[in-house]
Write a protein that holds these residues in place. Structure first.
Motif, PDB file in Angstrom:
ATOM      1  N   SER A  37       0.806  -1.086   0.318  1.00 36.82           N
ATOM      2  CA  SER A  37       0.057  -0.171   0.470  1.00 36.82           C
ATOM      3  C   SER A  37       0.472   1.221  -0.074  1.00 36.82           C
ATOM      4  O   SER A  37       0.300   2.267  -0.728  1.00 36.82           O
ATOM      5  CB  SER A  37      -0.520   0.123   1.310  1.00 36.82           C
ATOM      6  N   GLU A  38       1.909   1.127   0.706  1.00 36.81           N
ATOM      7  CA  GLU A  38       2.765   2.280   0.918  1.00 36.81           C
ATOM      8  C   GLU A  38       4.134   1.993  -0.413  1.00 36.81           C
ATOM      9  O   GLU A  38       3.404   3.364  -1.293  1.00 36.81           O
ATOM     10  CB  GLU A  38       3.749   2.267   2.283  1.00 36.81           C
ATOM     11  N   ALA A  39       3.433   1.188  -1.259  1.00 34.64           N
ATOM     12  CA  ALA A  39       4.271   1.474  -2.761  1.00 34.64           C
ATOM     13  C   ALA A  39       3.511   2.144  -3.703  1.00 34.64           C
ATOM     14  O   ALA A  39       4.185   2.848  -4.319  1.00 34.64           O
ATOM     15  CB  ALA A  39       5.234   0.410  -2.965  1.00 34.64           C
ATOM     16  N   LEU A  40       2.085   1.764  -3.232  1.00 43.44           N
ATOM     17  CA  LEU A  40       1.313   2.547  -4.323  1.00 43.44           C
ATOM     18  C   LEU A  40       1.287   3.775  -4.027  1.00 43.44           C
ATOM     19  O   LEU A  40       0.800   4.576  -5.018  1.00 43.44           O
ATOM     20  CB  LEU A  40      -0.029   1.258  -3.844  1.00 43.44           C
ATOM     21  N   SER A  41       0.994   4.090  -2.820  1.00 37.99           N
ATOM     22  CA  SER A  41       0.981   5.561  -2.455  1.00 37.99           C
ATOM     23  C   SER A  41       2.863   6.132  -3.268  1.00 37.99           C
ATOM     24  O   SER A  41       2.259   7.415  -3.384  1.00 37.99           O
ATOM     25  CB  SER A  41       0.813   5.760  -1.396  1.00 37.99           C
ATOM     26  N   ALA A  42       3.857   5.551  -3.217  1.00 45.57           N
ATOM     27  CA  ALA A  42       4.893   6.326  -3.813  1.00 45.57           C
ATOM     28  C   ALA A  42       4.741   6.236  -5.219  1.00 45.57           C
ATOM     29  O   ALA A  42       4.727   7.260  -5.728  1.00 45.57           O
ATOM     30  CB  ALA A  42       5.953   5.519  -3.676  1.00 45.57           C
ATOM     31  N   ILE A  43       3.951   5.242  -5.979  1.00 49.25           N
ATOM     32  CA  ILE A  43       3.491   5.775  -6.861  1.00 49.25           C
ATOM     33  C   ILE A  43       2.657   6.615  -7.601  1.00 49.25           C
ATOM     34  O   ILE A  43       2.377   7.334  -8.708  1.00 49.25           O
ATOM     35  CB  ILE A  43       3.105   3.660  -7.818  1.00 49.25           C
ATOM     36  N   GLU A  44       1.295   6.763  -7.233  1.00 53.59           N
ATOM     37  CA  GLU A  44       0.610   7.523  -6.726  1.00 53.59           C
ATOM     38  C   GLU A  44       1.269   8.704  -7.450  1.00 53.59           C
ATOM     39  O   GLU A  44       0.320   9.879  -7.350  1.00 53.59           O
ATOM     40  CB  GLU A  44      -0.503   8.153  -5.903  1.00 53.59           C
ATOM     41  N   MET A  45       2.480   9.370  -6.047  1.00 56.06           N
ATOM     42  CA  MET A  45       3.138  10.071  -5.662  1.00 56.06           C
ATOM     43  C   MET A  45       3.629  11.120  -7.304  1.00 56.06           C
ATOM     44  O   MET A  45       4.085  12.168  -7.514  1.00 56.06           O
ATOM     45  CB  MET A  45       3.940  11.090  -5.117  1.00 56.06           C
ATOM     46  N   ASN A  46       4.020   9.254  -7.547  1.00 58.16           N
ATOM     47  CA  ASN A  46       5.056   9.931  -8.803  1.00 58.16           C
ATOM     48  C   ASN A  46       5.310   8.583  -9.751  1.00 58.16           C
ATOM     49  O   ASN A  46       6.007   7.963  -9.616  1.00 58.16           O
ATOM     50  CB  ASN A  46       6.617  10.283  -7.915  1.00 58.16           C
ATOM     51  N   SER A  47       4.026   8.609 -10.459  1.00 58.87           N
ATOM     52  CA  SER A  47       4.246   7.139 -11.685  1.00 58.87           C
ATOM     53  C   SER A  47       4.923   6.939 -12.332  1.00 58.87           C
ATOM     54  O   SER A  47       5.291   5.839 -12.824  1.00 58.87           O
ATOM     55  CB  SER A  47       2.812   7.593 -12.686  1.00 58.87           C
ATOM     56  N   ASN A  48       6.318   7.680 -12.189  1.00 64.83           N
ATOM     57  CA  ASN A  48       7.510   7.463 -12.409  1.00 64.83           C
ATOM     58  C   ASN A  48       8.613   7.109 -12.274  1.00 64.83           C
ATOM     59  O   ASN A  48       9.569   6.422 -12.152  1.00 64.83           O
ATOM     60  CB  ASN A  48       8.501   8.669 -13.704  1.00 64.83           C
ATOM     61  N   ASN A  49       8.034   6.470 -10.717  1.00 66.14           N
ATOM     62  CA  ASN A  49       8.825   5.869  -9.692  1.00 66.14           C
ATOM     63  C   ASN A  49       8.902   4.432 -10.056  1.00 66.14           C
ATOM     64  O   ASN A  49       8.317   3.744  -9.794  1.00 66.14           O
ATOM     65  CB  ASN A  49       8.400   6.134  -7.975  1.00 66.14           C
ATOM     66  N   LYS A  50      10.370   4.094 -11.134  1.00 63.69           N
ATOM     67  CA  LYS A  50      10.622   2.343 -11.394  1.00 63.69           C
ATOM     68  C   LYS A  50      10.316   1.640 -10.595  1.00 63.69           C
ATOM     69  O   LYS A  50       9.952   0.509  -9.774  1.00 63.69           O
ATOM     70  CB  LYS A  50      10.822   2.606 -12.419  1.00 63.69           C
ATOM     71  N   LYS A  51      11.185   1.860  -9.247  1.00 63.26           N
ATOM     72  CA  LYS A  51      11.673   1.770  -8.053  1.00 63.26           C
ATOM     73  C   LYS A  51      10.535   0.866  -7.209  1.00 63.26           C
ATOM     74  O   LYS A  51      10.522   0.284  -6.301  1.00 63.26           O
ATOM     75  CB  LYS A  51      12.734   2.331  -7.204  1.00 63.26           C
ATOM     76  N   ALA A  52       9.133   2.229  -7.353  1.00 59.37           N
ATOM     77  CA  ALA A  52       8.490   1.658  -6.457  1.00 59.37           C
ATOM     78  C   ALA A  52       7.949  -0.151  -7.170  1.00 59.37           C
ATOM     79  O   ALA A  52       6.991  -0.896  -6.585  1.00 59.37           O
ATOM     80  CB  ALA A  52       7.646   2.655  -6.778  1.00 59.37           C
TER      81      ALA A  52
END
Length: 134
Positions: A37-52
């Motif tokens: 869930s926290e990693a998905l939040s990271a993606i919501e903040m920046n969809s280019n965060n490939k590491k997430a």
């Protein structure tokens, strides 16, 4: 500290990195559902965060032992889910590694399924995953 830093940060890219670090800490505690869930939040903040995306794939691989099922297709579907996340991350080596664990056509056929059928994976993953063959 990460939670407060995320709250105070105004740059979404930085917030996303901090959120992913928080997810990694959560995963070390064994709470894979919350970490995802926290990693998905990271993606919501920046969809280019490939590491997430890669991190979520790693969680699925780690969860394979935790979410062991009597159904071979359910066990192998975890690797399909991981593969899908690695594809979003653009990590071809981890994609290849996950694909090695895919079910064979025989595995699928013997269980009266076909490629593309949805397999329900319970446990903390709780997703329907489309079957793919090795």
């Amino acid at each position: 500290y990460f939670t407060k830093a995320i709250e105070l940060e105004s740059n979404d890219s930085v917030k996303s990195v901090l959120q992913l670090e928080l997810a990694k800490i959560t995963a070390t505690k064994g709470d894979y559902s919350k970490a995802r869930s926290e990693a998905l939040s990271a993606i919501e903040m920046n969809s280019n965060n490939k590491k997430a995306y890669e991190f979520i794939g790693d969680l699925y691989v780690a969860g394979a032992a935790q979410c062991n099922s009597n159904d071979v297709l359910v066990n192998k579907a975890l690797y399909i889910a991981a593969y899908n996340q690695y594809a979003k991350a653009g990590n071809s080596s981890k994609m290849a590694s996950a694909k090695e664990q895919f079910p064979t056509m025989e595995d699928i056929f013997v269980r009266n399924k076909k490629e593309g059928d949805l397999i329900k994976v319970g446990c903390w993953i709780n997703e329907n995953i489309a079957l793919k063959k090795k």
